[in-house]
Write a protein that holds these residues in place. Structure first.
Motif: not given
Length: 115
Positions: A12, A15-17, A19-20, A28, A32
């Motif tokens: 996760d 994925r967050r890195y 996207r940000a 954001g 991460t």
């Protein structure tokens, strides 16, 4: 073959890195990482959230480029590699980069970026 970020098997935090970073959300992306994380990119090493935030700011403004997700491979629960194709106004104009992530307790503790 280009893949969709929603369908790849990565932790996760990765994925967050991604996207940000793609959205230009520097806080954001920085969130991460672990407090003492290390990023190695383009011959430089950046350690700690402050240095990583500075690195993120420089990389987002130094060149104009697009990224295409090529693929991802999960080595184990805490390690994966994401490959992205970049095209832009940087020297050479195109490159496939491998983002090698190591996680610690659900956050990125190390990121090595290299062709």
């Amino acid at each position: 073959m280009s893949e969709d970020l929603a369908t790849i098997d990565v932790p996760d935090a990765v994925r967050r890195y991604l996207r940000a970073h793609t959205a230009g959300d520097l806080p954001g992306a920085a969130a991460t990482f672990t407090p003492d994380a290390t990023v190695t990119d383009d011959g430089g090493t950046h350690q700690g959230i402050s240095a990583i935030t500075d690195w993120l700011g420089r990389t987002s403004t130094e060149y104009t480029y697009t990224t295409t997700l090529v693929g991802a491979e999960r080595e184990d629960a805490d390690r994966c590699t994401v490959t992205q194709h970049l095209e832009g106004d940087f020297p050479g104009g195109t490159v496939d980069l491998h983002y090698r992530f190591t996680l610690d307790q659900g956050l990125i503790s190390r990121l090595d970026i290299a062709p």
